[in-house]
Design an enzyme around this catalytic site. Structure first.
Site, PDB file in Angstrom:
ATOM      1  N   GLY A 114       2.111   6.758 -13.483  1.00 50.33           N
ATOM      2  CA  GLY A 114       2.239   7.382 -11.942  1.00 50.33           C
ATOM      3  C   GLY A 114       1.125   7.169 -11.025  1.00 50.33           C
ATOM      4  O   GLY A 114       0.243   6.540 -11.358  1.00 50.33           O
ATOM      5  N   ALA A 123      10.649  -4.015  -6.533  1.00 48.08           N
ATOM      6  CA  ALA A 123      11.163  -4.955  -7.435  1.00 48.08           C
ATOM      7  C   ALA A 123      12.492  -5.465  -6.806  1.00 48.08           C
ATOM      8  O   ALA A 123      13.167  -5.175  -5.872  1.00 48.08           O
ATOM      9  CB  ALA A 123      11.786  -4.529  -8.916  1.00 48.08           C
ATOM     10  N   ARG A 176      39.928  -5.391 -36.874  1.00 47.94           N
ATOM     11  CA  ARG A 176      39.909  -6.704 -36.159  1.00 47.94           C
ATOM     12  C   ARG A 176      40.567  -7.624 -36.745  1.00 47.94           C
ATOM     13  O   ARG A 176      41.338  -8.436 -35.939  1.00 47.94           O
ATOM     14  CB  ARG A 176      38.352  -6.731 -35.945  1.00 47.94           C
ATOM     15  N   SER A 189       1.861   2.193 -16.336  1.00 46.12           N
ATOM     16  CA  SER A 189       2.524   3.553 -16.386  1.00 46.12           C
ATOM     17  C   SER A 189       1.458   4.388 -16.172  1.00 46.12           C
ATOM     18  O   SER A 189       0.433   4.210 -16.616  1.00 46.12           O
ATOM     19  CB  SER A 189       3.067   3.402 -17.735  1.00 46.12           C
ATOM     20  N   LYS A 220      15.904   5.531 -11.556  1.00 52.14           N
ATOM     21  CA  LYS A 220      15.635   4.411 -10.671  1.00 52.14           C
ATOM     22  C   LYS A 220      16.130   3.029 -11.583  1.00 52.14           C
ATOM     23  O   LYS A 220      16.134   1.976 -11.008  1.00 52.14           O
ATOM     24  CB  LYS A 220      14.085   4.260 -10.408  1.00 52.14           C
ATOM     25  N   GLU A 236      10.865   6.976 -22.395  1.00 52.96           N
ATOM     26  CA  GLU A 236      10.548   7.976 -21.606  1.00 52.96           C
ATOM     27  C   GLU A 236      11.790   8.811 -21.116  1.00 52.96           C
ATOM     28  O   GLU A 236      11.862  10.054 -21.171  1.00 52.96           O
ATOM     29  CB  GLU A 236       9.943   7.659 -20.414  1.00 52.96           C
ATOM     30  N   TYR A 237      13.077   8.188 -20.815  1.00 54.97           N
ATOM     31  CA  TYR A 237      14.185   8.648 -20.480  1.00 54.97           C
ATOM     32  C   TYR A 237      14.581   9.574 -21.681  1.00 54.97           C
ATOM     33  O   TYR A 237      15.013  10.852 -21.524  1.00 54.97           O
ATOM     34  CB  TYR A 237      15.266   7.726 -20.159  1.00 54.97           C
ATOM     35  N   HIS A 269       9.407   1.115 -22.526  1.00 49.95           N
ATOM     36  CA  HIS A 269       8.539   2.215 -22.383  1.00 49.95           C
ATOM     37  C   HIS A 269       9.467   3.359 -21.649  1.00 49.95           C
ATOM     38  O   HIS A 269       9.399   4.452 -22.156  1.00 49.95           O
ATOM     39  CB  HIS A 269       7.221   2.016 -21.686  1.00 49.95           C
ATOM     40  N   ASN A 270      10.003   2.776 -20.487  1.00 52.74           N
ATOM     41  CA  ASN A 270      10.599   3.705 -19.573  1.00 52.74           C
ATOM     42  C   ASN A 270      11.899   4.195 -20.425  1.00 52.74           C
ATOM     43  O   ASN A 270      12.312   5.247 -19.984  1.00 52.74           O
ATOM     44  CB  ASN A 270      11.009   3.044 -18.444  1.00 52.74           C
ATOM     45  N   LYS A 311       7.191  -2.697 -20.668  1.00 50.83           N
ATOM     46  CA  LYS A 311       7.087  -1.643 -19.866  1.00 50.83           C
ATOM     47  C   LYS A 311       8.607  -1.096 -19.742  1.00 50.83           C
ATOM     48  O   LYS A 311       8.887   0.203 -19.555  1.00 50.83           O
ATOM     49  CB  LYS A 311       6.771  -1.951 -18.704  1.00 50.83           C
ATOM     50  N   ASN A 369       7.922  -2.741 -11.085  1.00 51.15           N
ATOM     51  CA  ASN A 369       8.949  -2.582 -12.264  1.00 51.15           C
ATOM     52  C   ASN A 369      10.050  -3.638 -12.116  1.00 51.15           C
ATOM     53  O   ASN A 369      11.282  -3.381 -12.180  1.00 51.15           O
ATOM     54  CB  ASN A 369       9.697  -1.275 -12.111  1.00 51.15           C
ATOM     55  N   LEU A 391       0.700  -1.230   0.033  1.00 53.98           N
ATOM     56  CA  LEU A 391      -0.010  -0.023   0.117  1.00 53.98           C
ATOM     57  C   LEU A 391       1.037   1.208  -0.016  1.00 53.98           C
ATOM     58  O   LEU A 391       0.507   2.317   0.498  1.00 53.98           O
ATOM     59  CB  LEU A 391      -0.939   0.053   1.150  1.00 53.98           C
ATOM     60  N   ALA A 392       1.901   1.213  -0.602  1.00 55.63           N
ATOM     61  CA  ALA A 392       2.759   2.641  -1.046  1.00 55.63           C
ATOM     62  C   ALA A 392       1.798   3.471  -2.273  1.00 55.63           C
ATOM     63  O   ALA A 392       0.509   2.734  -2.387  1.00 55.63           O
ATOM     64  CB  ALA A 392       4.030   2.228  -1.515  1.00 55.63           C
TER      65      ALA A 392
END
Length: 468
Positions: free
Chosen positions: A130, A76, A444, A128, A262, A190-191, A186-187, A183, A102, A11-12
């Site tokens: 928030g 996580a 190489r 996602s 994060k 987002e960055y 997605h993040n 997800k 996450n 319950l955060a």
């Protein structure tokens, strides 16, 4: 009282708001928290006939109708495994655990194998939006078995945000870790999107010379357009015009230029290396945050450049806008290419059009561009890269020279543009027929006898390059 349809552990803020969202949509919900006092406070404030709490984990499980559907909203990593270890002895075959944190997608794949042998389903579900999205409607990315999705579909569709056509922003992404992988990417997008907007802001202030009022007007105008309209542009407009209650000036001007993270952006870059798929704009955004955190070093180093003059070029807001749009398309192209490659390797058979659709509402990267991207993948699911879609490539043909000029002039002015530069380089590399890696192959082979390929015949070749 009838058995609850769904349970939630943790319950955060995100867990609390998700529980409220589920109960508001008519699904009887029971919650549990490791700290009973926190659960009691939550129920005292938000409890109802449809939303109750239990002090013990055993009592919590007993309150759920079978097959049980239990959402885990904890940090996580090890905490998820600890909750699973406590839950498993209390569960029955066919029960479903939904990890909405996450979690790393490989952890989800591992847990899926572990629980499958015990007859328990696990759904790794990206969430996602928030804390506001959790309460009012997030974008949901569930991965797992078809059977578990069929059990969850009604609840998930009722609590999700809506896309541009009013459909729920949720789809059964794919098997095992697919939901958490999507997800994660997605993040990563987002960055990069946030970094691109930050670089545009830097150019508009330092080079173009806009003040906060002009910046707000510019970002509001951009957000009113069909191509750049997005949640991140919208909040940027609000941020630059926000006044500080302490000083009376603009709040953004006193915010420390040291960004936190994060880790999911870094995970995306690591995955890109694993799947040999370039994501230079996302990597640049991660690096930019790391460099920003070295504030004391930067302050000291900047003094060493005192007296070094830079030529201040002219860059208009319209030119910055064009560079931002093209770079944003490149970022999504990188992210979707990574998802496509991981899908092929893992046999996920992901629907890229659906993924773009469910990102249209609720999530942090929701934007008008996603409707175009969804349509591109709907028409051609196997397109090699978003940038080659004709309706998108027209933007590049029209403004590539403007984009290059903005990057060049920004660098000339001493403005660091890691994500804008990386996006331009990604585009130019992808659309260049012959790159200089023929020299890399030769190097190489010279020092390591790694062999090379030829343009004029098949096979692997090795040469004695030393002419001594």
């Amino acid at each position: 009282m009838a058995a609850a349809k769904i349970g939630l552990i943790g319950l955060a803020v995100m867990g609390a708001n998700l529980a409220r969202n589920i109960s508001h949509k008519g699904h009887t919900t029971v919650v549990y928290n490791r700290t009973a006092e926190k659960m009691a406070e939550f129920i005292e404030q938000f409890g109802s006939d449809a939303l109750t709490g239990e002090e013990t984990l055993a009592g919590f499980v007993q309150q759920l109708e079978k097959p049980r559907k239990i959402i885990i909203m904890v940090k996580a990593g090890d905490p998820v495994d600890e909750v699973l270890a406590q839950l498993l002895p209390l569960l029955d075959t066919g029960d479903i655990i939904i990890d909405c944190g996450n979690s790393h997608y490989r952890d989800t794949m591992r847990r899926e194998k572990q629980l499958k042998s015990k007859g328990i389903h696990i759904v790794g579900c990206g969430v996602s939006g928030g804390e506001e999205g959790a309460l009012k409607g997030p974008s949901l990315m569930p991965g797992g078995s078809d059977e578990s999705w069929n059990q969850l579909k009604a609840v998930w569709e009722s609590i999700a945000a809506k896309d541009f056509d009013g459909k729920p922003c949720v789809t059964h992404v794919g098997a095992d870790g697919a939901g958490h992988f999507v997800k994660m990417v997605h993040n990563g997008i987002e960055y990069a999107d946030m970094q691109l907007i930050a670089e545009a802001y830097h150019l508009l202030t330092y080079v173009t010379g806009l003040n906060n009022e002009q910046l707000a007007e510019t970002f509001h105008q951009w957000n009113a357009a069909d191509d750049l309209r997005s949640f991140l542009i919208e909040i940027t407009a609000k941020i630059v015009e926000k006044k500080d209650e302490l000083t009376g000036g603009y709040l953004l001007d006193v915010v420390k230029d040291s960004a936190q993270q994060k880790g999911t952006g870094g995970w995306t870059v690591e995955a890109a290396m694993d799947y040999t798929t370039p994501v230079p704009s996302i990597a640049a955004a991660v690096d930019a945050r790391l460099l920003s955190s070295q504030k004391n070093q930067r302050v000291s180093a900047a003094k060493k450049m005192d007296g070094v003059k830079v030529e201040m070029p002219v860059i208009t807001a319209q030119e910055v806008r064009a560079a931002l749009l093209l770079s944003k398309i490149c970022v999504y192209a990188q992210g979707m290419a990574l998802i496509q490659q991981a899908s092929e390797v893992n046999g996920w058979n992901l629907n890229l059009s659906e993924i773009c659709r469910i990102w249209q509402g609720g999530c942090i990267i929701r934007s008008a561009l996603l409707k175009s991207f969804s349509e591109v993948f709907l028409k051609n699911p196997n397109i090699a890269n978003l940038m080659v879609a004709e309706e998108l490539h027209l933007h590049f043909r029209k403004n590539r020279s403007v984009w290059a000029a903005v990057v060049s002039k920004g660098i000339q002015a001493g403005v660091p543009l890691p994500a804008l530069s990386a996006s331009l380089a990604y585009f130019d590399s992808y659309f260049t027929e012959r790159l200089p890696q023929n020299l890399t192959q030769a190097q190489r082979d010279f020092f390591g006898a790694h062999t090379y390929e030829r343009l004029d015949r098949e096979g692997a070749f090795h040469s004695n390059w030393n002419q001594e």
